[in-house]
Design a protein around this motif. Sequence first.
Motif, PDB file in Angstrom:
ATOM      1  N   ARG A 113       1.038  -1.521   0.083  1.00  0.00           N
ATOM      2  CA  ARG A 113      -0.257  -0.200   0.168  1.00  0.00           C
ATOM      3  C   ARG A 113       0.933   1.103  -0.219  1.00  0.00           C
ATOM      4  N   LYS A 114       1.209   2.204  -1.178  1.00  0.00           N
ATOM      5  CA  LYS A 114       1.725   3.016  -1.357  1.00  0.00           C
ATOM      6  C   LYS A 114       0.451   4.285  -1.090  1.00  0.00           C
ATOM      7  N   PHE A 142      -6.071  -7.267   7.552  1.00  0.00           N
ATOM      8  CA  PHE A 142      -6.281  -6.296   8.625  1.00  0.00           C
ATOM      9  C   PHE A 142      -5.420  -4.983   8.830  1.00  0.00           C
ATOM     10  N   ALA A 143      -4.255  -5.202   8.623  1.00  0.00           N
ATOM     11  CA  ALA A 143      -3.224  -4.128   8.263  1.00  0.00           C
ATOM     12  C   ALA A 143      -3.296  -2.722   7.671  1.00  0.00           C
ATOM     13  N   SER A 144      -4.236  -3.207   6.670  1.00  0.00           N
ATOM     14  CA  SER A 144      -4.301  -2.078   5.886  1.00  0.00           C
ATOM     15  C   SER A 144      -5.750  -0.976   6.575  1.00  0.00           C
ATOM     16  N   GLN A 145      -6.460  -1.935   6.947  1.00  0.00           N
ATOM     17  CA  GLN A 145      -7.999  -1.651   7.683  1.00  0.00           C
ATOM     18  C   GLN A 145      -7.068   0.250   8.668  1.00  0.00           C
ATOM     19  N   ILE A 146      -5.756  -0.118   9.351  1.00  0.00           N
ATOM     20  CA  ILE A 146      -5.134   0.044  10.631  1.00  0.00           C
ATOM     21  C   ILE A 146      -4.624   1.658   9.259  1.00  0.00           C
ATOM     22  N   HIS A 147      -3.955   0.728   8.668  1.00  0.00           N
ATOM     23  CA  HIS A 147      -3.348   1.955   7.937  1.00  0.00           C
ATOM     24  C   HIS A 147      -3.944   2.848   7.155  1.00  0.00           C
ATOM     25  N   GLN A 148      -4.748   2.329   6.526  1.00  0.00           N
ATOM     26  CA  GLN A 148      -5.809   3.113   6.067  1.00  0.00           C
ATOM     27  C   GLN A 148      -6.550   4.697   6.372  1.00  0.00           C
ATOM     28  N   ALA A 149      -6.946   4.033   7.829  1.00  0.00           N
ATOM     29  CA  ALA A 149      -8.351   5.139   8.773  1.00  0.00           C
ATOM     30  C   ALA A 149      -6.976   5.814   9.506  1.00  0.00           C
ATOM     31  N   LEU A 150      -6.125   5.988   9.516  1.00  0.00           N
ATOM     32  CA  LEU A 150      -4.078   6.547  10.617  1.00  0.00           C
ATOM     33  C   LEU A 150      -4.692   7.831   8.892  1.00  0.00           C
ATOM     34  N   ASP A 151      -3.917   7.144   8.092  1.00  0.00           N
ATOM     35  CA  ASP A 151      -3.702   7.777   6.677  1.00  0.00           C
ATOM     36  C   ASP A 151      -4.792   8.671   6.530  1.00  0.00           C
ATOM     37  N   ALA A 152      -6.468   8.829   6.680  1.00  0.00           N
ATOM     38  CA  ALA A 152      -7.200   9.437   5.961  1.00  0.00           C
ATOM     39  C   ALA A 152      -7.526  10.241   7.347  1.00  0.00           C
ATOM     40  N   LYS A 153      -7.112  10.070   8.600  1.00  0.00           N
ATOM     41  CA  LYS A 153      -7.063  11.428   9.623  1.00  0.00           C
ATOM     42  C   LYS A 153      -5.441  12.395   9.670  1.00  0.00           C
ATOM     43  N   TYR A 154      -4.800  11.337   9.017  1.00  0.00           N
ATOM     44  CA  TYR A 154      -3.489  11.949   9.681  1.00  0.00           C
ATOM     45  C   TYR A 154      -2.619  11.316   8.451  1.00  0.00           C
ATOM     46  N   PRO A 155      -3.000  12.279   7.444  1.00  0.00           N
ATOM     47  CA  PRO A 155      -1.966  12.237   5.687  1.00  0.00           C
ATOM     48  C   PRO A 155      -0.510  12.149   6.436  1.00  0.00           C
ATOM     49  N   GLY A 156       0.434  11.253   5.840  1.00  0.00           N
ATOM     50  CA  GLY A 156       1.820  11.169   5.408  1.00  0.00           C
ATOM     51  C   GLY A 156       2.296  11.252   6.991  1.00  0.00           C
ATOM     52  N   ILE A 157       1.616  10.288   8.002  1.00  0.00           N
ATOM     53  CA  ILE A 157       2.092   9.626   9.789  1.00  0.00           C
ATOM     54  C   ILE A 157       2.507   8.205   8.958  1.00  0.00           C
ATOM     55  N   SER A 158       1.712   7.641   8.357  1.00  0.00           N
ATOM     56  CA  SER A 158       1.969   6.440   7.505  1.00  0.00           C
ATOM     57  C   SER A 158       2.519   6.208   6.925  1.00  0.00           C
ATOM     58  N   GLU A 203      -5.467   5.527  18.321  1.00  0.00           N
ATOM     59  CA  GLU A 203      -6.931   6.178  17.664  1.00  0.00           C
ATOM     60  C   GLU A 203      -7.786   5.101  15.928  1.00  0.00           C
ATOM     61  N   ALA A 204      -6.531   5.271  15.045  1.00  0.00           N
ATOM     62  CA  ALA A 204      -7.010   4.578  14.200  1.00  0.00           C
ATOM     63  C   ALA A 204      -7.124   2.731  14.595  1.00  0.00           C
ATOM     64  N   ILE A 205      -6.253   2.376  15.561  1.00  0.00           N
ATOM     65  CA  ILE A 205      -6.426   0.708  15.893  1.00  0.00           C
ATOM     66  C   ILE A 205      -7.732   0.918  16.786  1.00  0.00           C
ATOM     67  N   GLU A 243     -11.010   2.343  15.954  1.00  0.00           N
ATOM     68  CA  GLU A 243     -11.791   2.472  14.743  1.00  0.00           C
ATOM     69  C   GLU A 243     -12.137   0.751  14.784  1.00  0.00           C
ATOM     70  N   VAL A 244     -10.779   0.835  13.866  1.00  0.00           N
ATOM     71  CA  VAL A 244     -10.413  -0.945  13.691  1.00  0.00           C
ATOM     72  C   VAL A 244     -10.971  -1.908  14.490  1.00  0.00           C
ATOM     73  N   VAL A 245     -10.761  -2.019  15.594  1.00  0.00           N
ATOM     74  CA  VAL A 245     -11.005  -2.801  16.857  1.00  0.00           C
ATOM     75  C   VAL A 245     -12.645  -2.929  16.697  1.00  0.00           C
ATOM     76  N   LEU A 246     -12.748  -1.605  16.823  1.00  0.00           N
ATOM     77  CA  LEU A 246     -14.621  -1.621  16.845  1.00  0.00           C
ATOM     78  C   LEU A 246     -15.389  -1.652  15.875  1.00  0.00           C
ATOM     79  N   ASN A 247     -14.722  -1.612  13.865  1.00  0.00           N
ATOM     80  CA  ASN A 247     -15.600  -2.391  13.972  1.00  0.00           C
ATOM     81  C   ASN A 247     -15.509  -3.268  13.342  1.00  0.00           C
ATOM     82  N   VAL A 248     -14.255  -4.106  13.295  1.00  0.00           N
ATOM     83  CA  VAL A 248     -14.048  -5.324  13.735  1.00  0.00           C
ATOM     84  C   VAL A 248     -15.289  -6.220  13.927  1.00  0.00           C
ATOM     85  N   GLN A 249     -15.347  -5.750  15.790  1.00  0.00           N
ATOM     86  CA  GLN A 249     -15.775  -6.509  16.446  1.00  0.00           C
ATOM     87  C   GLN A 249     -17.547  -6.249  16.191  1.00  0.00           C
TER      88      GLN A 249
END
Length: 414
Positions: free
Chosen positions: A133-134, A325-341, A387-389, A391-397
């Motif tokens: 994922r780039k 699974f990792a992609s969901q966290i990456h995308q959630a983080l990049d959506a809120k804070y672009p450039g951190i990932s 925050e990103a994790i 969000e993903v954990v709650l969505n998975v559950q």
Amino acid sequence: MKWTAVTLNVGKYRRMGQELGVYVRIFSVLISGCILFFVALGLLGYVQSKWGNTEPSSSMKGLAASVSSQFFMDMLGMEVAHMQTDRQAFTFSQANVSGFLFSLVTDLKWNDPKTFIAREMPGMMEDRSVVLRKVAATRDDGPEDYGPRADAIAKNGEGGEGSITANPSAPKSPETTGQAPAAKPPRTAGKNVAFIYQSHNQESYLPDLPGVSDPDKAYDPKKNVTLVGLRLAQKLEEEGIGAVHSDKNYPAIEKNFNYYYSYKYSLKTLQEATAAHPDLKFYFDIHRDSQRREKTTMHLNGKDYAQVYFIVGGKNPNWKENEQFASQIHQALDAKYPGISKGMFAKAAEGNGVYNQNFSPDSVLIEVGGVDNSLEECYRTVDLLAEAISEVVLNVQKVDGSAPAESKDEKKPS
């Protein structure tokens, strides 16, 4: 009246017809063979992608991995005059072509003596990575993982053996004053579902090691990536996600400690934690990257943040599940804070390439910062990562049907 005699050499034209027929048959066979070859190749590729669990990096280990962008530029330069470059550095020079063929056949580089002994010396083999994922922050650099010098790891019990702790208390940030924000109510029904650990627990950061400037010696039994993992666990608790953290110090625990057996040691920690906390479902192995500051740092809202890489084990037979699974966290983080990932990468190293991710499909290795980042910069980053994790954990559950329903008291306005 005279008549002109015309002689027709039938045999000559018959032979020409026979030769033409031979050429047509040969051409037809060649065309049919090519069509069948490409059809078969396409079918094999479809079958492999449909039912095979190949490594994500397998398609990059052949010819495509052996050429650079300059190769294609030089190919264009052969036809477009103004694109021609220095002939000595020309890709298709005799030296470059012979070196390329040698490297392609042997996987060795004759101008790099290390490659001749790397397969026999642990830690010297390059840990190749492939982009999954780039993002804009990925650029052309991937994660790097260099092993420590022999004398860099403290093996005499410094730092203590460590333990596994459930529900670590919320952190007290030096950047905030007054009353800390109240933690959110438990959102995982009182269950501890997230486990944070560090396979390379003594990986550290140069700004927090006075007197140390060598990146190969950025290791410490106390000030290390374990504190970053602890911070993440604490922030997940603040988010209402039940968390368990390990600060096991493997050089102090394991007799005859070997750095290159780290994932064998941490596997025992995973098994121990799961036995003690059977509700654990999500696993996060926190690491520190080996790159320098300019490749692991970004500026956001007036402060410096350490950047992160998400790593998937390319030798894990079920890597696609971990990638999802990792992609969901990456995308959630990049959506809120672009450039951190800095993106997602697959690694299929000579020494490992699984990273214990076959233990659970909901596990991922996360590299936070590099050798030149400070712990404070890493803390800022994992606060956002939490925050990103969450969000993903709650969505998975919610998908699994294990998320707790909101109580009537929570629905009432305050």
